[in-house]
Structures are given as structure tokens and as C-alpha cells.
Design a protein around this motif. Structure first.
Motif, PDB file in Angstrom:
ATOM      1  N   CYS A 118       0.817  -1.223   0.000  1.00 52.15           N
ATOM      2  CA  CYS A 118       0.000   0.000   0.000  1.00 52.15           C
ATOM      3  C   CYS A 118       0.847   1.266   0.000  1.00 52.15           C
ATOM      4  O   CYS A 118       0.307   2.373   0.102  1.00 52.15           O
ATOM      5  N   ARG A 152      -4.836   5.835   2.085  1.00 55.32           N
ATOM      6  CA  ARG A 152      -5.870   5.031   1.428  1.00 55.32           C
ATOM      7  C   ARG A 152      -7.176   5.092   2.225  1.00 55.32           C
ATOM      8  O   ARG A 152      -8.263   5.225   1.654  1.00 55.32           O
ATOM      9  N   ARG A 153      -7.059   4.992   3.549  1.00 56.12           N
ATOM     10  CA  ARG A 153      -8.257   5.076   4.388  1.00 56.12           C
ATOM     11  C   ARG A 153      -8.892   6.458   4.289  1.00 56.12           C
ATOM     12  O   ARG A 153     -10.121   6.593   4.254  1.00 56.12           O
ATOM     13  N   ARG A 208      -8.739   8.497   1.715  1.00 57.45           N
ATOM     14  CA  ARG A 208      -9.368   8.636   0.396  1.00 57.45           C
ATOM     15  C   ARG A 208     -10.680   7.852   0.323  1.00 57.45           C
ATOM     16  O   ARG A 208     -11.629   8.277  -0.349  1.00 57.45           O
ATOM     17  N   ARG A 209     -10.729   6.714   1.004  1.00 55.24           N
ATOM     18  CA  ARG A 209     -11.994   5.964   1.054  1.00 55.24           C
ATOM     19  C   ARG A 209     -13.067   6.786   1.759  1.00 55.24           C
ATOM     20  O   ARG A 209     -14.230   6.806   1.343  1.00 55.24           O
ATOM     21  N   ALA A 249     -14.230   9.532  -0.547  1.00 60.35           N
ATOM     22  CA  ALA A 249     -15.088   9.050  -1.632  1.00 60.35           C
ATOM     23  C   ALA A 249     -16.552   9.051  -1.202  1.00 60.35           C
ATOM     24  O   ALA A 249     -17.452   9.257  -2.022  1.00 60.35           O
ATOM     25  N   ARG A 250     -16.783   8.841   0.091  1.00 60.22           N
ATOM     26  CA  ARG A 250     -18.151   8.858   0.626  1.00 60.22           C
ATOM     27  C   ARG A 250     -18.578  10.247   1.088  1.00 60.22           C
ATOM     28  O   ARG A 250     -19.768  10.509   1.249  1.00 60.22           O
ATOM     29  N   ALA A 310     -13.407   5.900  10.871  1.00 64.21           N
ATOM     30  CA  ALA A 310     -13.056   5.585   9.483  1.00 64.21           C
ATOM     31  C   ALA A 310     -11.560   5.691   9.223  1.00 64.21           C
ATOM     32  O   ALA A 310     -11.004   4.909   8.448  1.00 64.21           O
TER      33      ALA A 310
END
Length: 325
Positions: A168, A177-178, A180-181, A184-185, A222
Motif C-alpha cells: 500500500c 488510502r483510508r 481517500r476511502r 469518496a463517501r 473511518a
């Protein structure tokens, strides 16, 4: 958020048939020492009344700077005030920014795998041991296989975790990455990222938040924010960011004197404290608490967030090239 200027304490005792009940409580005020004393006595009287009624309470309130009891405010020296934000000196001597409504979050990098991965590795190794024993018709050795599974589960989980993290892009890549996730929401969010000696700091700039806002809890969950920091945000009803170096990272082995560094300090100890702080501040000038990396998301900044952002970046050295500490 409350960071009082004045502190006091009160002790009450009451004898009952066959027992004596003692209670100790702190009080605080931003107006005067007398008001702080009156508050301490009022809190002690209320606690004694509840104890006499049979309620189970802590009889003695712990004297802590930040990680104190529910409802007890931050007990640190106020260094500066900037509107609603307050800069304090924490128990080990660093300066900290405390803000009631600008969301900061810490993400600490860790080499340790989560308990779920360790459990999965243990179960798989135990099943492997069981199948091996059954194929060889040697059920007596299953206990030995189970022991081996228990011993090897953690190293296997750690190896898998570190391998996944490398794929990663390292600890920072995994944390991003977390983030960006989450974005995205929630595309309307704007997250300003900083590197710290132990991980990342995140500043949400698109709006202000109360510490108990459900959106804040969801965000912390998150991104995998530090659990202790999350708990303290709720307890102290504020967000917090360290602005200066940790003493042991800049060659200061001596603790802030007198120990513990909880405010207020008796008058006879103030010169000793002042000498330590002078040495600390002289050394800390060469270091930064964090370094700005990038902004993710909408890149918008709420007008009430902007002055706190500017204060943080200036006082933490986030835009400098100084070494992190």
C-alpha cells in the motif's frame, strides 16, 4: 471547552455510625481564586451528599493535567489565548493548541497487526495442525500443534500486516488510502495532512464541529484515529494538537519540574519551572512538531477554521524545513 485560569481544592469529612466518609474535589474559575474555591467546596458538598445517599463515587479526584475525570477541564498553564483557541503547556512541557470546534485528528503508525488478523492466523494454523494430526492418526500431538499455532500466530500476522502495508506504499500510504476511502463517501470534506514523528495529523477545514458530533465519531472510526485522543476529545469537549517538540526528542532528559507538571504550581517551585521552560524553548526553536504534506478532498476552508489553521501552521513549524520532534 474550558481551560480555567484559577484552581482550588476542597476536602469534606462526615462521621457516620461505624464509619467516616471523606471526599476531595477540585474547583475552577476564569474569574478569581475565590470563585474557584467556592466551586471546589460546592462540588465536594454535592459529592458527599451523593455518597451519603449510597451512590458509588470516587472519593478522591485525581490530579491530572489532561487525562482527567469526566467533566473536569484541562488543567494546564495557559500560555496564550487566540479567540476561542487556547495554547497551553502540557504535563511534559510542550505547547498544545486546544480548540473547541476545529477538527484535528491523530493517526499513529504501528507495526503491530490488529487482533482480528492475529486471530485468523491462529485459527488457520490450528486447523492446519488438526488436519495434519488426523491424516497421521496421531490425535495426541494435537495439543502440541495448538501450542505451536498460539506461538506462531502473532509473528505470522505481523509478517502479513507488514507485507500488506508495503504493497500500500508504507504506513503513510495505507493511512492515505483510508482517508481517500472516507473522502469518496464524503466529497465535501477537505482534509489537510501533516507528517508527525509518529504518524499523521489531519485537519478538517470545510466546517467547524463540536467534539460530540456524530460526524466526528464516524470520521475518527473511518481513519483509525488514536483511541486515547478520541476519548480525550469527548471528555474535554475540544480538539487538540501539539505545537512544539517532545522534550526527550530534542535531548532533554530531565522532566518538567516540579513533577508532575500539573498546573498550578506552588510559588516556591515557579523559578525551577521557569528555568526548565527557558531551556526547553531555546532548544525547541530548532524543531517542528509536524510538516504539511498535502490537502485532500474539496480543498475548501471555512472562515472560522482559517485563523486556527494559520495559527497552527505558524506555531508548529508545519511550513518550515526544521526537523520533526
Amino acid at each position: 471547552m474550558i481551560v480555567p485560569q484559577f484552581w482550588a481544592e476542597a476536602r469534606l469529612r462526615q462521621r457516620e455510625p461505624g464509619r467516616q466518609i471523606s471526599v476531595h474535589r477540585y474547583g475552577w474559575s476564569d474569574t478569581s481564586q475565590a470563585a474557584a474555591q467556592a466551586h471546589a467546596e460546592s462540588r465536594a458538598a454535592e459529592a458527599l451528599k451523593r455518597l451519603l445517599a449510597g451512590e458509588k463515587l470516587e472519593r478522591r479526584e485525581a490530579k491530572r493535567a489532561y487525562n482527567g475525570a469526566e467533566g473536569v477541564p484541562i488543567r494546564e498553564e495557559i500560555v496564550e489565548r487566540h479567540g476561542a483557541s487556547i495554547i497551553t503547556r502540557n504535563a511534559y512541557g510542550a505547547r498544545c493548541l486546544n480548540t473547541p470546534d476545529v477538527l484535528f485528528a491523530d493517526i499513529d503508525f504501528s507495526d503491530a497487526p490488529g487482533w482480528r488478523l492475529s486471530l485468523i492466523c491462529f485459527v488457520l494454523l490450528a486447523l492446519l495442525a488438526a488436519s495434519h494430526d488426523l491424516s497421521r492418526h496421531s490425535p495426541g500431538s494435537f495439543a502440541l500443534g495448538l501450542f505451536a499455532a498460539a506461538v506462531l500466530a502473532q509473528p505470522c500476522a505481523r509478517g502479513l500486516w507488514l507485507g500488506y502495508r508495503r504493497l500500500c506504499g508504507g504506513a503513510q500510504g495505507l493511512a492515505e488510502r483510508r482517508l481517500r476511502r472516507f473522502l469518496a463517501r464524503h466529497p465535501q470534506w477537505s482534509l489537510r495532512l501533516y507528517r508527525t514523528p509518529a504518524g499523521l495529523r489531519v485537519l478538517a477545514t470545510q466546517q467547524t464541529f463540536a467534539a460530540d458530533d456524530p460526524q466526528v465519531a464516524a470520521f475518527f472510526e473511518a481513519i483509525g484515529s488514536d483511541p486515547l485522543y478520541v476519548r480525550m476529545c469527548l471528555r474535554q469537549r475540544c480538539f487538540r494538537a501539539r505545537l512544539s517538540a517532545k522534550p526527550w526528542r530534542i535531548g532533554i532528559g530531565r522532566h518538567l519540574r516540579p513533577r508532575p507538571g500539573v498546573w498550578p504550581v506552588a510559588a516556591e517551585h515557579l523559578p525551577q519551572r521557569a528555568a526548565w521552560i527557558e531551556d526547553y524553548e531555546r532548544r525547541a526553536r530548532d524543531y517542528a512538531a509536524c510538516r504539511y504534506l498535502k490537502t485532500l478532498g474539496s480543498e475548501c476552508t471555512h472562515p472560522q477554521v482559517q485563523p486556527v489553521l494559520a495559527l497552527h501552521d505558524r506555531m508548529s513549524g508545519a511550513l518550515s524545513a526544521r526537523a520533526l520532534a
